[in-house]
Write an enzyme that holds these catalytic residues in place. Sequence first.
Site: not given
Length: 324
Positions: A57, A142, A283
Amino acid sequence: MNAPFPNRAADAAKLPLTVLIAAPRGFCAGVDRAIEIVERAIERYGAPVYVRHEIVHNRYVVDGLKAKGAIFVEELDEVPDGVPVIFSAHGVPKSVPAEAEERGLTYVDATCPLVSKVHRQAERQIEAGRHILFIGHRGHPEVIGTFGQVPPGGMTLVETLSDVETLDFPEGEELSFLTQTTLSVDDTAAIVEALKQRYPNIVAPKAEDICYATSNRQAAVKEIAPASDLVLVIGAPNSSNSLRLVEVAERFGTKAHLIQRASEMEPSWLEGVATLGLTAGASAPEELVREVIDRLAEWREVEEHTLVTAEEKMVFKLPREVTE
């Protein structure tokens, strides 16, 4: 001849700004691995390589991979026949690789090994005849991927303490719990305690599911937030671990902003700020941290201090599809 009129704005000394930089911050081993998988797949198979869902992300990372030849899609039916596809670091339901195999697609699974560990635990709990209470955020990739590891009805989502109060499993029902890997450590501990109070025989995972990187980054923010007038978290609005870092800072009464790039910052944010805390979600690449510091230096006289709360040496093996 008169001297030119002085530019007082340019000549004025910049106010000092202490920047406390959290460490660890930024990329974790799972993100490093996922990005390398995409890059190696492009080298091995040639462009384009398709990726189901954002590999991680972060828009900066995704755009960089697009420039190298990656095409990002949401569902497998958007992938043409005969081209390789990569599954994101967040994990996918079992139905996705099954569909890829049925279509004869070459695929590489970039699921973070720590997420895969949770998947295996879910399978074992179902095999043992237990219903799983899964602590996580509805709609997160997830969570969708983990629910997709077990038969429908085998798992119940628990998002909040109030969700625990509404559970109505009968006494004696075999229960276990698992968690998303990117949750708030403190919030999750409170929910786990409530579950144990309500169902004393509930089976816990052998080790905490919240990943080392999530825990470490939250611990680092707990160090810098009390000493900061403002905390900036570099990360995407759909990044669970980055959003949790903002929440951790705010719990100390410190103002916090989630930003994706330095361009989102406003000079007005620094009014009354002498010390600024800075971190990045798992990320977000280090280039974006330097970009933010450079922008701050345009406005203030920056003095950097890095606060190290843990050393990370975790490395995950790459899948054979991109190494052999």
